[in-house]
Design an enzyme around this catalytic site. Structure first.
Site, PDB file in Angstrom:
ATOM      1  N   HIS A   1       0.832  -1.203   0.000  1.00 52.76           N
ATOM      2  CA  HIS A   1       0.000   0.000   0.000  1.00 52.76           C
ATOM      3  C   HIS A   1       0.870   1.257   0.000  1.00 52.76           C
ATOM      4  CE1 HIS A   1      -3.546   2.293   2.107  1.00 52.76           C
ATOM      5  NE2 HIS A   1      -3.305   2.737   0.889  1.00 52.76           N
TER       6      HIS A   1
ATOM      7  N   GLU B   1       2.500   1.600  -3.323  1.00 59.29           N
ATOM      8  CA  GLU B   1       1.555   2.143  -4.311  1.00 59.29           C
ATOM      9  C   GLU B   1       1.549   3.670  -4.268  1.00 59.29           C
ATOM     10  OE1 GLU B   1      -2.735   3.624  -4.160  1.00 59.29           O
ATOM     11  OE2 GLU B   1      -2.652   1.582  -3.357  1.00 59.29           O
ATOM     12  N   HIS B   2       1.527   4.235  -3.063  1.00 58.46           N
ATOM     13  CA  HIS B   2       1.563   5.691  -2.923  1.00 58.46           C
ATOM     14  C   HIS B   2       2.900   6.258  -3.372  1.00 58.46           C
ATOM     15  CE1 HIS B   2      -2.016   6.752  -0.240  1.00 58.46           C
ATOM     16  NE2 HIS B   2      -2.169   5.465  -0.499  1.00 58.46           N
TER      17      HIS B   2
ATOM     18  N   GLU C   1      -4.632   7.041   6.910  1.00 53.34           N
ATOM     19  CA  GLU C   1      -5.674   6.404   6.120  1.00 53.34           C
ATOM     20  C   GLU C   1      -6.109   5.096   6.774  1.00 53.34           C
ATOM     21  OE1 GLU C   1      -6.330   4.248   1.773  1.00 53.34           O
ATOM     22  OE2 GLU C   1      -4.500   5.380   2.141  1.00 53.34           O
TER      23      GLU C   1
END
Length: 937
Positions: A102, A105-106, A203
């Site tokens: 994750h 991905e960012h 998040e």
């Protein structure tokens, strides 16, 4: 809500013919026909064609290829759709819960070798006509899709995406910002307390504030405990600080390789151009590798398991004493067996979908719980599929009862099976879905095939839906007990079954806070003096938002002319809609007649079930869409339509449905329904739009007239109502009805209000709304450009990069409201200061002409977004937006200057210039509670 103003007593019918639906079939050289010319074994720019297949169900031709040097897999779906899509996905299989895929991905989108600027992804949002740009992290893959209608734009975006995923910079500062970091509470004060920050960290704190997602995560981890599914791919908040920058870079090196990649393209652009660009800009620089990313099958249990987890109490639950969840989850077969997965998905729908399904009747109708658990149903997102059944909003005392009902229902299904009518209705639904044309069809395809393809299943076989339906029918014909045998095998005899319960813990949030503090102190205790100095210095570097900017070199995007689609709201009311296959047109209108003429308002138990389900759904949705609730609440005192939106769709509605759900007797509600029905379903106040193919338009018009006459004849007055038929083609420029910014109620007086909703979350949702001007006003276009520019050039840096929120920005609504917002935000009042800072930034003119041009391009990508055939003409019908009005708006957007932006920023958004509303949804905030200017709810 949709606002409409019209004269009473006149019923209009708009007949819309969207043109040749699926017209590619009649063209001599369609995209699908061109793709059929490829041959197996053909070499194209380093790729070899493996398979060419016509898929008439979806009006496309699939071309499957592999890359000769690296083994990268490629699927092209050629279809006459100008909204072309690209996607590349990697199998990402983490073995811990640090959230490495994750965070990666960012981080890959934060700059690359060819485009080393800060956040090229967000810059391309402003420099592109894209209709979609994003990235997703699933449990076992990461996907990077975009779509656009412009060929040059496609090439530009493809360059950025290829460079981002294969050659990212992966700078340490980017890792700190997007993943996690230690930073002083006041970054400029090295003596202030240290705290965890980071976009993904916050998040995931927001994700774990959602009880439904928390439960679903535990369910997957515990049902598939032997490999990657046992961890949290998105990142467990307290595990995220264990990830190092070096581990991130290593994960990229081992997972983001072409040999581990699957490319997908869709649309009407030539395949050869895509292959050439991908080969030249990326794949030619790699050799074949053997990535160890495969997911082994889960070892099958020899006996069922039981487990329990806790969650935070839900202050808005329909019944405060019923906050338990119980599900039974069964491990099924491998998703790469596409027909078996298709069958099990159908079987799942038959068991749980609709009020006539067995589990609905057994679990929902008795009122044991408020609704099915959100995890219920078939799940084909992991290598081995699963099926889950259970309830949320139930009492702990009913645990054994629910277990017994589930077991008994499975026995009943095995004994009696399903009615032929139920199976036929489900297959009919599949047929309708195949024929429905959406504006994001390519994205839907990419998502549909992702999981199966990720585990080396055949994505083309997934697309042959009619073939699967025919095979399913044949299996039923050969063995009438076909489905019952599946239930016996996968449910009755299945020992790989998990029963997972969840109950609220009053100290849940307190325990989480204590655990986070303990983790923080562990990190701090290991810091040296040099580490403290490094944290302070890097925190200061990050304050300007990492201003080490290098120009993003891209070719100019060619202009494109597409009809704009602007949606504004012009009258209060409700919209009812349906769709059907051509052959079912009379039946559809008969159903509408039944709804209008013969509604049933005497079933209190049915109403109670619906109320409980609605109340539970609303309560669950707050943590997912908290920023939308904040925007709605902030706007409610500014315009009558905004007040209605809060009443019918905001926090007021959540609390209202909770009150209804808590009522012991719903007879008083039932008595009101006929009166509401007479008011709403009044043909004298009704307008109809019909969207049909040219061949069926006359039939549809006739059905509408008969329908209108039928419902008018059944009213007590027996007063005949003849519909006024107005034919309007989608591209028509004739005037229909003047748009209005809102329904102007003379007694409504805008006023300022600051509202704080204390909720059991770890993060905040913040909004400030300002009353400005309606769509028809000359300044509306300037405010739209200002909102977009302020978002990308100021608020993104302040709220996300510095503040650590998941998202933040500004938007201009058609009802004349300019809204600021933040999503999953660790801050609250600081973010309100950032909103004000954005206004001052704009008033001071701290932007360039390039900033303006990029904002215009971004706004036009929405104005010129593709319109689904089923939606063509509706803007004109609902709101009176003619082509002339659309064009005037486009011309105003083009004409916006820096002086316009500075002017509207000061005139409408400056302190004291206009009426504004503020709302915060979030955890306990003592400073707000003590401030008398806030209304606390």
């Amino acid at each position: 809500e949709r606002e409409r103003e019209r004269e009473r007593g006149v019923t209009d019918v708009l007949l819309i013919s969207p043109g040749r639906l699926g017209s590619w079939r009649s063209r001599g050289s369609s995209a699908g026909e061109r793709a059929l010319q490829y041959t197996v074994g053909q070499k194209i720019h380093g790729f070899t064609v493996k398979e060419v297949t016509a898929v008439p169900d979806l009006f496309l031709t699939s071309v499957k290829l592999s890359h000769d040097a690296t083994g990268a897999q490629y699927l092209h779906a050629a279809r006459d759709d100008s909204n072309n899509l690209f996607s590349v996905q990697f199998r990402t299989t983490p073995m811990d819960s640090t959230g490495v895929p994750h965070i990666l991905e960012h981080t890959v989108l934060c700059g690359s070798q060819r485009f080393p600027c800060r956040d090229p992804f967000f810059k391309m949002l402003n420099r592109s006509l894209s209709t979609f740009m994003n990235a997703f992290t699933a449990s076992d893959y990461t996907m990077y899709p975009f779509s656009t209608q412009n060929a040059k734009d496609f090439q530009n975006l493809l360059s950025v995406y290829l460079d981002a995923v294969f050659f990212p910079c992966l700078r340490e500062l980017d890792f700190w910002q997007e993943g996690w970091r230690l930073e002083h509470k006041t970054p400029t004060d090295p003596s202030s307390l240290l705290m965890f920050k980071g976009v993904v960290f916050n998040e995931m704190k927001g994700e774990f504030s959602d009880n439904e997602r928390l439960y679903a995560q535990h369910l997957q981890n515990k049902l598939l405990p032997d490999h990657t599914y046992a961890v949290v791919s998105g990142g467990e908040p307290l595990a995220i600080p264990d990830l190092t920058w070096e581990q991130l870079k290593h994960f990229h090196a081992t997972h983001y390789h072409p040999s581990n990649a699957r490319f997908f393209t869709y649309g009407d652009l030539p395949l050869e151009q895509h292959l050439q660009q991908i080969e030249e800009e990326a794949l030619s620089k790699f050799e074949r590798a053997e990535p160890n990313t495969a997911v082994p099958p889960q070892k099958h249990w020899d006996k069922p398991r039981v487990d329990h987890v806790t969650c935070m109490p839900d202050a808005l639950a329909p019944d405060p004493v019923k906050q338990n969840t119980l599900c039974m989850s069964y491990l099924l077969g491998d998703i790469t067996d596409t027909f078996e997965a298709f069958t099990l998905s159908l079987l799942s729908s038959l068991m749980i979908s609709g009020p006539n399904s067995p589990f609905y009747k057994a679990l929902i109708e008795p009122g044991i719980g408020s609704d099915f658990s959100s995890s219920v149903g078939f799940d084909g997102s992991t290598r081995l599929a699963s099926f889950t059944i259970g309830l949320q909003g139930m009492a702990e005392a009913d645990t054994e009862t629910v277990k017994h009902i589930i077991a008994q229902s499975i026995d009943d299904i095995i004994a009696t099976g399903f009615e032929e009518e139920q199976i036929g209705a489900l297959l009919h639904k599949i047929e309708i879905q195949m024929k429905h044309q959406s504006t994001s069809f390519g994205l839907a395809l990419a998502s549909y095939i992702a999981s199966c393809w990720n585990h080396d299943g055949d994505p083309v076989q997934l697309l042959k839906i009619s073939e699967n339906v025919s095979r399913f029918r044949q299996c039923l014909k050969e063995n009438p007990r076909y489905l019952q045998d599946k239930v016996q095998h996968y449910f009755k005899d299945n020992t790989h079954r998990l029963t997972l319960t969840m109950s609220p813990d009053e100290r849940f949030l307190e325990k989480q806070a204590e655990a986070e503090e303990q983790k923080l102190q562990q990190k701090i205790q290991n810091l040296s003096h040099a580490d403290h100095k490094d944290i302070y210095e890097k925190g200061m570097i990050m304050r300007p938002g990492m201003t080490r900017i290098i120009s993003l070199q891209l070719l100019a995007v060619q202009s494109t002319t597409i009809y704009a689609f602007v949606f504004i709201l012009v009258f209060q009311g409700i919209i009812l809609s349906s769709s059907c296959l051509d052959r079912n047109l009379p039946d559809m209108f008969q159903l509408w007649s039944d709804i209008f003429n013969s509604p049933h308002f005497d079933d209190e138990q049915r109403l109670r079930v619906l109320v409980m389900m609605s109340a539970q759904e609303l309560s669950n949705g707050i943590s997912y869409s908290g920023h939308m609730y904040a925007m709605t609440s902030a706007a409610r005192t500014l315009a009558p339509t905004a007040d209605l939106q809060e009443t019918f769709g905001g926090m007021d509605q959540v609390k209202f449905m909770k009150r209804i759900a808590e009522m012991t007797d719903l007879a008083s509600v039932l008595r009101k329904l006929p009166r509401i029905k007479r008011h709403l379903l009044n043909p004298e106040n009704m307008r109809c739009a019909v969207n049909a193919t040219p061949q069926k338009m006359s039939d549809a018009a006739g059905e509408v007239e008969r329908f209108m006459g039928n419902i008018a004849a059944n009213r007590k007055e027996r007063k005949p109502v003849r519909p006024t038929v107005v034919e309007v083609r989608p591209a028509s420029s004739r005037s229909h009805r003047s748009p209005s910014s809102s329904c102007q109620e003379p007694h409504f007086k805008p006023c300022q209000m600051k509202t704080y909703f204390q909720l059991p979350f770890n993060v905040n949702f913040v909004s400030e709304c300002v009353r400005t001007v309606p769509f028809s006003h000359a300044d509306y276009a300037s405010l739209c450009i200002l909102a977009r520019m302020m978002t990308t050039k100021f608020l993104h840096g302040e709220i996300r990069e510095k503040g650590g929120a998941y998202e933040g920005g500004a938007t201009m609504g058609g009802g004349g409201l300019f809204s600021f917002y933040s999503d999953r935000d660790p801050n609250s009042t600081q973010t309100l200061s950032a909103f004000r800072g954005g206004v001052e930034w704009a008033r001071a003119g701290k932007f360039t002409q390039q900033d303006i041009d990029e904002a215009k391009l971004s706004v036009f990508s929405a104005v010129d977004a593709p319109v689904a055939p089923s939606d063509k003409g509706l803007g004109h019908f609902l709101n009176g937006i003619t082509d002339e009005i659309k064009q005037r708006y486009r011309e105003r957007l083009f004409a916006v200057t820096d002086k316009n932006l500075i002017d509207v920023a000061g005139r409408y958004l400056g302190v004291g210039q206009q009426t504004c509303g503020v709302a915060i949804l979030g955890p306990e905030n003592e400073s707000i509670r003590k401030d008398p200017s806030w209304v606390v709810k």
